[in-house]
Write a protein that holds these residues in place. Structure first.
Motif, PDB file in Angstrom:
ATOM      1  N   ARG A  71       0.838  -1.199   0.000  1.00 17.16           N
ATOM      2  CA  ARG A  71       0.000   0.000   0.000  1.00 17.16           C
ATOM      3  C   ARG A  71       0.878   1.255   0.000  1.00 17.16           C
ATOM      4  O   ARG A  71       0.602   2.217  -0.720  1.00 17.16           O
ATOM      5  N   ARG A  75       1.010   4.093  -2.937  1.00 14.26           N
ATOM      6  CA  ARG A  75       0.802   5.523  -2.664  1.00 14.26           C
ATOM      7  C   ARG A  75       1.996   6.359  -3.124  1.00 14.26           C
ATOM      8  O   ARG A  75       1.826   7.429  -3.722  1.00 14.26           O
ATOM      9  N   ARG A 101      -7.777   0.613 -14.771  1.00 16.06           N
ATOM     10  CA  ARG A 101      -7.621   0.191 -13.365  1.00 16.06           C
ATOM     11  C   ARG A 101      -7.066   1.342 -12.524  1.00 16.06           C
ATOM     12  O   ARG A 101      -7.487   1.543 -11.384  1.00 16.06           O
ATOM     13  N   VAL A 102      -6.145   2.119 -13.064  1.00 14.88           N
ATOM     14  CA  VAL A 102      -5.588   3.266 -12.347  1.00 14.88           C
ATOM     15  C   VAL A 102      -6.676   4.333 -12.184  1.00 14.88           C
ATOM     16  O   VAL A 102      -6.812   4.934 -11.109  1.00 14.88           O
ATOM     17  N   GLU A 104      -9.848   3.822 -12.029  1.00 13.71           N
ATOM     18  CA  GLU A 104     -10.779   3.317 -11.011  1.00 13.71           C
ATOM     19  C   GLU A 104     -10.207   3.536  -9.604  1.00 13.71           C
ATOM     20  O   GLU A 104     -10.910   3.960  -8.692  1.00 13.71           O
ATOM     21  N   TYR A 105      -8.910   3.253  -9.434  1.00 10.83           N
ATOM     22  CA  TYR A 105      -8.272   3.459  -8.125  1.00 10.83           C
ATOM     23  C   TYR A 105      -8.321   4.934  -7.735  1.00 10.83           C
ATOM     24  O   TYR A 105      -8.601   5.257  -6.576  1.00 10.83           O
ATOM     25  N   ASN A 106      -8.047   5.808  -8.696  1.00  9.82           N
ATOM     26  CA  ASN A 106      -8.084   7.236  -8.402  1.00  9.82           C
ATOM     27  C   ASN A 106      -9.482   7.710  -8.014  1.00  9.82           C
ATOM     28  O   ASN A 106      -9.627   8.603  -7.180  1.00  9.82           O
ATOM     29  N   THR A 108     -12.026   5.634  -6.705  1.00 13.68           N
ATOM     30  CA  THR A 108     -12.595   4.915  -5.552  1.00 13.68           C
ATOM     31  C   THR A 108     -11.622   4.695  -4.399  1.00 13.68           C
ATOM     32  O   THR A 108     -12.052   4.462  -3.284  1.00 13.68           O
ATOM     33  N   GLY A 109     -10.328   4.708  -4.698  1.00 14.84           N
ATOM     34  CA  GLY A 109      -9.344   4.413  -3.651  1.00 14.84           C
ATOM     35  C   GLY A 109      -9.204   2.934  -3.379  1.00 14.84           C
ATOM     36  O   GLY A 109      -8.543   2.515  -2.438  1.00 14.84           O
ATOM     37  N   VAL A 110      -9.828   2.143  -4.215  1.00 11.98           N
ATOM     38  CA  VAL A 110      -9.778   0.682  -4.048  1.00 11.98           C
ATOM     39  C   VAL A 110      -9.242   0.047  -5.306  1.00 11.98           C
ATOM     40  O   VAL A 110      -9.602   0.366  -6.390  1.00 11.98           O
TER      41      VAL A 110
END
Length: 110
Positions: A71, A75, A101-102, A104-106, A108-110
């Protein structure tokens, strides 16, 4: 002759009784052995359970540490890429769109 026959019959009854008594004694001995072995088996089962539990706790601790490390890496990498993107834009260069995918992470943070 009747006396001899009587002796043979009595011998047969005695032999049968002895065989049955021996079988009953063997069965009782086996039952006693099982009863005596049960606490030892329980102790062995408990020791095995404790060993498995300790091993699983160690694996869980190791996995948690690895997840924390990953993690932190994600970050740090996200911050680094963000800085590079900012520098590119400040120079008038539009960076390529991030993979889905990046994105989506940006979002939702998941």
């Amino acid at each position: 002759m009747i006396g001899t026959i009587g002796m043979v019959v009595a011998g047969l009854f005695a032999a049968r009784a002895t065989t049955r008594a021996a079988a009953a004694t063997a069965e009782a001995t086996q039952a006693a052995a099982r009863v005596q072995a049960e606490p030892n088996q329980r102790a062995e089962d408990r020791a095995a359970f404790d060993a498995i539990k300790t091993e699983l706790r160690q694996e869980l601790t190791s996995t948690r540490e690895e997840v924390r490390s990953l993690r932190s890496l994600v970050r740090a990498f996200a911050w680094y890429v963000g800085e590079l993107t900012r520098q590119m834009r400040s120079q008038g260069i539009e960076p390529p769109a991030p993979p889905s995918r990046v994105d989506e992470y940006n979002r939702t943070g998941v």
